[in-house]
Design a protein around this motif. Structure first.
Motif, PDB file in Angstrom:
ATOM      1  N   ARG A 210       0.820  -1.208   0.000  1.00 33.41           N
ATOM      2  CA  ARG A 210       0.000   0.000   0.000  1.00 33.41           C
ATOM      3  C   ARG A 210       0.857   1.263   0.000  1.00 33.41           C
ATOM      4  O   ARG A 210       0.514   2.262  -0.621  1.00 33.41           O
ATOM      5  N   LEU A 211       1.984   1.227   0.717  1.00 31.07           N
ATOM      6  CA  LEU A 211       2.870   2.392   0.766  1.00 31.07           C
ATOM      7  C   LEU A 211       3.370   2.748  -0.631  1.00 31.07           C
ATOM      8  O   LEU A 211       3.364   3.913  -1.035  1.00 31.07           O
ATOM      9  N   LEU A 212       3.781   1.747  -1.387  1.00 31.03           N
ATOM     10  CA  LEU A 212       4.279   2.011  -2.737  1.00 31.03           C
ATOM     11  C   LEU A 212       3.160   2.480  -3.667  1.00 31.03           C
ATOM     12  O   LEU A 212       3.429   3.081  -4.703  1.00 31.03           O
ATOM     13  N   SER A 213       1.931   2.216  -3.287  1.00 30.85           N
ATOM     14  CA  SER A 213       0.810   2.675  -4.106  1.00 30.85           C
ATOM     15  C   SER A 213       0.677   4.199  -4.082  1.00 30.85           C
ATOM     16  O   SER A 213      -0.059   4.777  -4.889  1.00 30.85           O
ATOM     17  N   LEU A 214       1.400   4.864  -3.167  1.00 27.08           N
ATOM     18  CA  LEU A 214       1.400   6.323  -3.135  1.00 27.08           C
ATOM     19  C   LEU A 214       2.056   6.898  -4.388  1.00 27.08           C
ATOM     20  O   LEU A 214       1.839   8.054  -4.739  1.00 27.08           O
ATOM     21  N   MET A 215       2.877   6.086  -5.034  1.00 25.25           N
ATOM     22  CA  MET A 215       3.533   6.521  -6.262  1.00 25.25           C
ATOM     23  C   MET A 215       2.676   6.114  -7.451  1.00 25.25           C
ATOM     24  O   MET A 215       2.577   4.936  -7.791  1.00 25.25           O
ATOM     25  N   ARG A 216       2.048   7.087  -8.066  1.00 24.31           N
ATOM     26  CA  ARG A 216       1.126   6.802  -9.173  1.00 24.31           C
ATOM     27  C   ARG A 216       1.869   6.551 -10.480  1.00 24.31           C
ATOM     28  O   ARG A 216       1.388   5.850 -11.357  1.00 24.31           O
ATOM     29  N   LYS A 217       3.045   7.161 -10.631  1.00 26.49           N
ATOM     30  CA  LYS A 217       3.814   6.997 -11.854  1.00 26.49           C
ATOM     31  C   LYS A 217       4.921   5.962 -11.647  1.00 26.49           C
ATOM     32  O   LYS A 217       5.312   5.679 -10.520  1.00 26.49           O
ATOM     33  N   LYS A 218       5.424   5.421 -12.736  1.00 28.71           N
ATOM     34  CA  LYS A 218       6.502   4.437 -12.670  1.00 28.71           C
ATOM     35  C   LYS A 218       7.845   5.167 -12.579  1.00 28.71           C
ATOM     36  O   LYS A 218       8.622   5.226 -13.527  1.00 28.71           O
ATOM     37  N   GLU A 219       8.097   5.744 -11.406  1.00 24.84           N
ATOM     38  CA  GLU A 219       9.328   6.503 -11.194  1.00 24.84           C
ATOM     39  C   GLU A 219      10.362   5.654 -10.460  1.00 24.84           C
ATOM     40  O   GLU A 219      10.045   4.626  -9.858  1.00 24.84           O
ATOM     41  N   THR A 220      11.593   6.116 -10.487  1.00 25.19           N
ATOM     42  CA  THR A 220      12.712   5.340  -9.954  1.00 25.19           C
ATOM     43  C   THR A 220      12.649   5.197  -8.439  1.00 25.19           C
ATOM     44  O   THR A 220      12.388   6.152  -7.701  1.00 25.19           O
ATOM     45  N   VAL A 221      12.920   3.972  -7.985  1.00 26.96           N
ATOM     46  CA  VAL A 221      13.053   3.664  -6.567  1.00 26.96           C
ATOM     47  C   VAL A 221      14.533   3.411  -6.284  1.00 26.96           C
ATOM     48  O   VAL A 221      15.139   2.530  -6.897  1.00 26.96           O
ATOM     49  N   ALA A 222      15.109   4.191  -5.387  1.00 25.84           N
ATOM     50  CA  ALA A 222      16.510   4.005  -4.995  1.00 25.84           C
ATOM     51  C   ALA A 222      16.554   3.166  -3.726  1.00 25.84           C
ATOM     52  O   ALA A 222      15.906   3.505  -2.724  1.00 25.84           O
ATOM     53  N   ILE A 223      17.315   2.083  -3.749  1.00 26.28           N
ATOM     54  CA  ILE A 223      17.419   1.175  -2.602  1.00 26.28           C
ATOM     55  C   ILE A 223      18.862   1.177  -2.112  1.00 26.28           C
ATOM     56  O   ILE A 223      19.781   0.844  -2.868  1.00 26.28           O
ATOM     57  N   HIS A 224      19.045   1.573  -0.865  1.00 28.09           N
ATOM     58  CA  HIS A 224      20.385   1.612  -0.279  1.00 28.09           C
ATOM     59  C   HIS A 224      20.320   0.964   1.103  1.00 28.09           C
ATOM     60  O   HIS A 224      20.344   1.630   2.137  1.00 28.09           O
ATOM     61  N   VAL A 225      20.162  -0.365   1.110  1.00 30.39           N
ATOM     62  CA  VAL A 225      20.154  -1.138   2.349  1.00 30.39           C
ATOM     63  C   VAL A 225      21.124  -2.302   2.164  1.00 30.39           C
ATOM     64  O   VAL A 225      21.477  -2.656   1.033  1.00 30.39           O
ATOM     65  N   PRO A 226      21.591  -2.918   3.259  1.00 28.30           N
ATOM     66  CA  PRO A 226      22.528  -4.036   3.116  1.00 28.30           C
ATOM     67  C   PRO A 226      21.937  -5.149   2.258  1.00 28.30           C
ATOM     68  O   PRO A 226      20.797  -5.565   2.460  1.00 28.30           O
ATOM     69  N   PHE A 227      22.729  -5.632   1.317  1.00 31.35           N
ATOM     70  CA  PHE A 227      22.244  -6.657   0.394  1.00 31.35           C
ATOM     71  C   PHE A 227      21.915  -7.960   1.113  1.00 31.35           C
ATOM     72  O   PHE A 227      21.175  -8.784   0.595  1.00 31.35           O
ATOM     73  N   VAL A 228      22.456  -8.154   2.314  1.00 31.45           N
ATOM     74  CA  VAL A 228      22.263  -9.410   3.045  1.00 31.45           C
ATOM     75  C   VAL A 228      21.031  -9.391   3.924  1.00 31.45           C
ATOM     76  O   VAL A 228      20.644 -10.416   4.472  1.00 31.45           O
ATOM     77  N   HIS A 229      20.397  -8.250   4.105  1.00 33.18           N
ATOM     78  CA  HIS A 229      19.351  -8.108   5.112  1.00 33.18           C
ATOM     79  C   HIS A 229      17.999  -8.597   4.604  1.00 33.18           C
ATOM     80  O   HIS A 229      17.706  -8.533   3.409  1.00 33.18           O
ATOM     81  N   SER A 230      17.163  -9.061   5.533  1.00 32.50           N
ATOM     82  CA  SER A 230      15.817  -9.500   5.154  1.00 32.50           C
ATOM     83  C   SER A 230      15.025  -8.353   4.544  1.00 32.50           C
ATOM     84  O   SER A 230      14.113  -8.572   3.743  1.00 32.50           O
ATOM     85  N   ARG A 231      15.372  -7.130   4.901  1.00 32.80           N
ATOM     86  CA  ARG A 231      14.690  -5.963   4.346  1.00 32.80           C
ATOM     87  C   ARG A 231      14.902  -5.863   2.838  1.00 32.80           C
ATOM     88  O   ARG A 231      14.047  -5.365   2.103  1.00 32.80           O
ATOM     89  N   MET A 232      16.058  -6.362   2.367  1.00 34.53           N
ATOM     90  CA  MET A 232      16.364  -6.315   0.942  1.00 34.53           C
ATOM     91  C   MET A 232      15.384  -7.182   0.148  1.00 34.53           C
ATOM     92  O   MET A 232      15.011  -6.839  -0.980  1.00 34.53           O
ATOM     93  N   VAL A 233      14.958  -8.292   0.743  1.00 32.39           N
ATOM     94  CA  VAL A 233      14.000  -9.171   0.078  1.00 32.39           C
ATOM     95  C   VAL A 233      12.713  -8.406  -0.212  1.00 32.39           C
ATOM     96  O   VAL A 233      12.192  -8.416  -1.336  1.00 32.39           O
ATOM     97  N   ALA A 234      12.200  -7.702   0.804  1.00 39.27           N
ATOM     98  CA  ALA A 234      10.948  -6.961   0.624  1.00 39.27           C
ATOM     99  C   ALA A 234      11.123  -5.796  -0.334  1.00 39.27           C
ATOM    100  O   ALA A 234      10.285  -5.570  -1.218  1.00 39.27           O
ATOM    101  N   ALA A 235      12.208  -5.048  -0.181  1.00 37.61           N
ATOM    102  CA  ALA A 235      12.420  -3.860  -1.014  1.00 37.61           C
ATOM    103  C   ALA A 235      12.491  -4.221  -2.495  1.00 37.61           C
ATOM    104  O   ALA A 235      11.833  -3.592  -3.339  1.00 37.61           O
ATOM    105  N   MET A 236      13.289  -5.227  -2.826  1.00 36.63           N
ATOM    106  CA  MET A 236      13.431  -5.635  -4.228  1.00 36.63           C
ATOM    107  C   MET A 236      12.123  -6.230  -4.758  1.00 36.63           C
ATOM    108  O   MET A 236      11.704  -5.941  -5.886  1.00 36.63           O
ATOM    109  N   SER A 237      11.485  -7.056  -3.947  1.00 36.30           N
ATOM    110  CA  SER A 237      10.258  -7.706  -4.400  1.00 36.30           C
ATOM    111  C   SER A 237       9.185  -6.685  -4.738  1.00 36.30           C
ATOM    112  O   SER A 237       8.548  -6.743  -5.798  1.00 36.30           O
ATOM    113  N   LEU A 238       8.980  -5.739  -3.845  1.00 37.92           N
ATOM    114  CA  LEU A 238       7.934  -4.736  -4.052  1.00 37.92           C
ATOM    115  C   LEU A 238       8.220  -3.862  -5.262  1.00 37.92           C
ATOM    116  O   LEU A 238       7.335  -3.596  -6.083  1.00 37.92           O
TER     117      LEU A 238
END
Length: 528
Positions: A210-238
């Motif tokens: 739902r949070l990502l639904s705030l972005m109506r256009k297909k604009e760039t998402v910058a991800i700067h979290v540790p590649f090993v973290h469980s958070r990376m799974v969610a960030a990339m998937s979404l």
């Protein structure tokens, strides 16, 4: 396939990261993924590829791992130099039905040795640099085999030499079986190995979709979290399922970060709280590196209101917001709160938010002394939902001791307001006698002294509250300004200034408060 269809499929069948790139390619294979560095395992690929190309590389690497002897149900410990290929290799491991164990490259050799032993003779997937770091470990006794993704070494299996290996059919593990294992921050000792399943990983996407639904256009998402973290799974998937162009970042230096943001103009940035603090100075850059940002997002740790306010004022976007998520590896996203440009600076940094909608986690605060939890008598924060991690690998008793039925103890203390907002005051282990909330003191003082780059309150050998400070460019602290800023906190001892580089940190840049406190205990012992 549409992104919403793929998302519904994940909610039914679970999130299998080995299948995710292929699934995202079916949604939109042309979605771009941009890197700010080269892939160690595939240096010839370059820094710009499509989701379809990304999925093809994962399939290729899965075939190479199979040729190296990796089979379903095996554990593969991934410990290598920080690089976006870590997530690609993890997906490849998962794609052939093996269980990936993500270890941070920041872990020291002794800790890696303990964790390898705990897993029980896994395959070690590393690179030449990290292989050399582990030179003192008896890897032949601790592992079944060692595979190198780059920088080959004698006695190892080289993925580079297995290029062209036949592709293999994906192996899908049961929805409630171990899928990905990550580790805790290790702020109090040897990290715990947290077991995630396809079901728990999929459930954790629900409140964030739902949070990502705030972005109506297909604009760039910058991800700067540790590649090993469980958070990376969610960030990339979404991001991939939503078809957003992804900027996958490793570099942390403000100058490098500014160049990437100026070039790619992200609308959404996900980063660590300490990274955002380090980048605050970019708000004054006339090129406006944050000008395009609609949503700043952060989890892992508390973030200071002053930092949020500075970043939001640097955005040119109408309705820009900073969304903070409170959670941990074992829990996933528990509560969240949005902060806005005109009010972030006045926010109470201890208010970490409300339970999120759409089947998200439930929160309760349990008394520690029989009295009702309140601002002056905080209770233990507990979380319940189906997204909780399944266990601690090799430490079931430790996991069970922290779980009461459906409720998981976070280790944090706080209270809920009459409006339902959760206030997190401290980690229970970090509480200091006479201090209501160390984090609150840090918020207040940091907001008054712009010259401070970090402030951490720790308990001294005599139970005193010692402020450990770092300043911008490690300049000497003005003691008069300090005294004026802390008049409301007479219980504080004199500050101790150390260089920023000497702060002990975890892989997610959290300050290791226990390690810091031990320094003062050791000094007191030396002088006794």
């Amino acid at each position: 396939m549409k992104g919403s269809t793929a998302y519904k499929s994940i909610q039914k069948r679970g999130l299998h990261i080995g299948l995710l790139p292929e699934m995202a390619a079916a949604v939109n294979g042309g979605t771009p993924i941009t890197l700010d560095h080269d892939l160690d395992v595939l240096p010839e690929v370059g820094r710009r590829l499509t989701v379809a190309e990304y999925a093809g590389h994962v399939d290729d690497l899965a075939g190479r791992l199979w040729a190296a002897g990796v089979r379903p149900d095996e554990h593969v410990v991934l410990y290598k130099t920080a690089n976006a290929d870590h997530w690609m290799l993890a997906a490849a491991v998962s794609r052939i039905g093996a269980i990936v164990v993500n270890l941070s490259p920041a872990l020291d050799p002794a800790t890696v040795g303990v964790l390898l032993q705990r897993v029980g003779k896994p395959t070690l997937l590393t690179d030449g640099v990290k292989f050399d770091v582990l030179a003192e470990l008896p890897l032949s006794d601790l592992t079944q085999r060692v595979i190198t993704s780059a920088g080959d070494r004698p006695g190892t299996v080289s993925l580079a030499e297995l290029a062209g290996s036949p592709r293999v059919k994906p192996v899908v593990r049961p929805i409630d079986a171990a899928a990905v294992i990550t580790h805790t921050s290790g702020t109090t000792g040897i990290p715990k190995l947290v077991v995630h399943t396809a079901r728990t990983q999929g459930i954790r996407l629900v409140p964030q979709w739902r949070l990502l639904s705030l972005m109506r256009k297909k604009e760039t998402v910058a991800i700067h979290v540790p590649f090993v973290h469980s958070r990376m799974v969610a960030a990339m998937s979404l991001a991939l399922l939503k078809e957003y162009p992804v900027l996958l970042m490793r570099e942390t230096a403000p100058a490098d970060v500014a160049e990437q943001f100026i070039k790619h103009r992200p609308a959404f940035i996900e980063a660590l709280p300490n990274s955002f603090m380090e980048w605050e100075g970019l708000a004054d850059d006339p090129r406006a590196p944050f000008g395009s940002v609609k949503v700043f997002s952060s989890t892992f740790d508390a973030i200071h209101p002053g930092t949020m306010s500075t970043l939001l004022k640097a955005s040119y976007r109408r309705g820009a917001l900073f969304f903070q998520i409170y959670g941990q590896s074992e829990v996933g996203p528990a509560v969240g709160r949005a902060y806005f440009r005109n009010s972030a600076h006045k926010a109470n940094g201890r208010c970490v938010g409300w339970a999120m909608p759409n089947g998200a986690a439930r929160i309760r605060v349990v008394s520690r002394d029989g009295k009702t939890p309140s601002e002056t008598n905080p209770g233990r924060i507990e979380v319940a939902w189906d997204g909780l991690a399944k266990t601690y690998f090799g430490e079931q008793d430790r996991y069970d001791s922290n779980r009461q039925g459906e409720w998981w103890g976070t280790g944090d203390v706080g209270y809920r307001t009459k409006f339902g907002c959760l206030h997190m005051l401290d980690r229970e282990i970090d509480m200091i006698p006479g201090v209501r909330s160390s984090l609150e003191v840090e918020d207040v003082v940091l907001s008054k002294l712009a010259e401070l780059s970090e402030l951490v309150l720790v308990q001294g050998p005599n139970s005193e509250a010692i402020p450990v400070i770092c300043t911008v460019d490690d300049k000497p602290l003005d003691r008069d300004r300090w005294r004026a800023a802390v008049t409301a906190f007479p219980q504080l001892a004199d500050p101790v200034q150390i260089p920023q580089a000497e702060l002990p940190r975890t892989a997610t840049l959290k300050v290791q408060r226990v390690a810091l406190a031990r320094r003062f205990e050791q000094k007191a012992g030396d002088h006794a």
